[in-house]
Scaffold this motif. Structure first.
Motif, PDB file in Angstrom:
ATOM      1  N   GLU A 166       0.965  -1.379   0.135  1.00  0.00           N
ATOM      2  CA  GLU A 166       0.070   0.324   0.419  1.00  0.00           C
ATOM      3  C   GLU A 166       0.932   1.140  -0.360  1.00  0.00           C
ATOM      4  O   GLU A 166       1.449   1.395   0.636  1.00  0.00           O
ATOM      5  CB  GLU A 166      -0.797  -0.073   1.309  1.00  0.00           C
ATOM      6  N   ALA A 167       0.707   1.681  -0.790  1.00  0.00           N
ATOM      7  CA  ALA A 167       1.450   3.257  -1.574  1.00  0.00           C
ATOM      8  C   ALA A 167       0.538   4.468  -1.197  1.00  0.00           C
ATOM      9  O   ALA A 167      -0.574   4.565  -1.754  1.00  0.00           O
ATOM     10  CB  ALA A 167       2.552   3.096  -2.177  1.00  0.00           C
ATOM     11  N   THR A 168       1.388   5.887  -0.848  1.00  0.00           N
ATOM     12  CA  THR A 168       1.003   7.084  -1.184  1.00  0.00           C
ATOM     13  C   THR A 168       1.450   7.269  -2.418  1.00  0.00           C
ATOM     14  O   THR A 168       2.737   7.233  -2.377  1.00  0.00           O
ATOM     15  CB  THR A 168       0.694   7.669  -0.513  1.00  0.00           C
ATOM     16  N   VAL A 169       0.576   8.230  -3.400  1.00  0.00           N
ATOM     17  CA  VAL A 169       0.445   8.521  -4.719  1.00  0.00           C
ATOM     18  C   VAL A 169       0.657   9.834  -4.538  1.00  0.00           C
ATOM     19  O   VAL A 169      -0.431   9.809  -4.255  1.00  0.00           O
ATOM     20  CB  VAL A 169       0.264   8.202  -5.811  1.00  0.00           C
ATOM     21  N   GLU A 170       1.331  11.012  -5.164  1.00  0.00           N
ATOM     22  CA  GLU A 170       1.375  12.834  -4.955  1.00  0.00           C
ATOM     23  C   GLU A 170      -0.266  12.851  -5.860  1.00  0.00           C
ATOM     24  O   GLU A 170       1.264  12.786  -7.751  1.00  0.00           O
ATOM     25  CB  GLU A 170       2.576  13.376  -4.699  1.00  0.00           C
ATOM     26  N   VAL A 171      -0.613  13.174  -6.069  1.00  0.00           N
ATOM     27  CA  VAL A 171      -1.589  13.344  -7.447  1.00  0.00           C
ATOM     28  C   VAL A 171      -2.214  14.880  -6.605  1.00  0.00           C
ATOM     29  O   VAL A 171      -3.569  15.218  -6.309  1.00  0.00           O
ATOM     30  CB  VAL A 171      -3.046  12.402  -7.210  1.00  0.00           C
ATOM     31  N   ARG A 174      -2.316  15.906  -3.755  1.00  0.00           N
ATOM     32  CA  ARG A 174      -2.910  15.805  -2.769  1.00  0.00           C
ATOM     33  C   ARG A 174      -1.932  14.043  -2.789  1.00  0.00           C
ATOM     34  O   ARG A 174      -1.763  13.620  -3.579  1.00  0.00           O
ATOM     35  CB  ARG A 174      -4.482  15.520  -2.800  1.00  0.00           C
ATOM     36  N   GLU A 175      -1.953  13.596  -1.481  1.00  0.00           N
ATOM     37  CA  GLU A 175      -1.303  11.838  -1.137  1.00  0.00           C
ATOM     38  C   GLU A 175      -2.454  11.213  -1.489  1.00  0.00           C
ATOM     39  O   GLU A 175      -4.083  11.120  -1.327  1.00  0.00           O
ATOM     40  CB  GLU A 175      -0.921  11.892  -0.264  1.00  0.00           C
TER      41      GLU A 175
END
Length: 189
Positions: A166-171, A174-175
């Motif tokens: 599970e990862a967070t990506v900045e789009v 916003r994370e």
């Protein structure tokens, strides 16, 4: 020397919402009618989905194809199931027919191996070898497949059993949380 049985997957159409009932009925009928050597696995195509609501992660099981059940059957007759197996499945309560059957009592076409692999992967039942990654929570990874291809993410959780992170990506500043398979990421940045 044991002879290997050729098998293929077929899609059975059911009443929507009756998939698990049909699965249980078919498993029971397979045993009581002595068809265990012709009807092997019966699966409802579903997957576990995690969503974030009000700051809490909620996990639920989602049916990918409502109204359908997958059945693995022996195919000794030129790649097709036997008449007995067809009869047992077709006359199971809740079954309305086979996908790929042309009607008038004709036998259906089986799924292609690529279609089966895709479905099994979606359900987390791949036969692929486990990937051993040296990952840590907080580590930056590069995404190499999917909608976030080419972007970097930060690992928030690791599931070695499912081969997922599970990862967070900045789009757009916003994370955004996302789940990625081990094959979809590169740790060498």
């Amino acid at each position: 020397m044991t002879e290997e049985i050729e098998k293929a997957w077929f899609v059975v159409h059911t009443y929507s919402g009756y998939e698990h009932k049909v699965q249980a009925n078919l498993e029971s009928r397979t045993q009581t009618m002595g068809m265990a050597n012709q009807i092997f696995r019966i699966l409802v195509p579903e997957q576990e989905v995690s969503t974030v609501q009000d700051g809490e992660v909620k996990t639920s099981i989602e049916n990918d194809f409502p109204g359908y059940v997958l059945v693995e059957m022996a195919t000794p007759q030129e790649g097709n199931m036997t008449d007995e197996a067809w009869y047992v499945v077709r006359n199971t309560p809740g079954v309305t027919g086979f996908l790929g059957s042309h009607g008038a009592g004709s036998k259906p076409n089986s799924l292609l191996p690529e279609e089966v692999d895709l479905l099994m992967k979606r359900m987390g039942m791949t036969g692929q070898a486990k990937v051993d990654l040296d990952l840590e929570v907080g580590q930056t990874i590069k995404i190499v497949a999917g909608p976030f291809n080419g972007m970097e993410g930060i690992v928030r959780a690791i599931d070695h059993e499912k081969q997922e992170v599970e990862a967070t990506v900045e789009v757009f500043g916003r994370e955004t949380p996302t789940e990625l398979g081990f094959n979809d990421i590169d740790t060498n940045i």
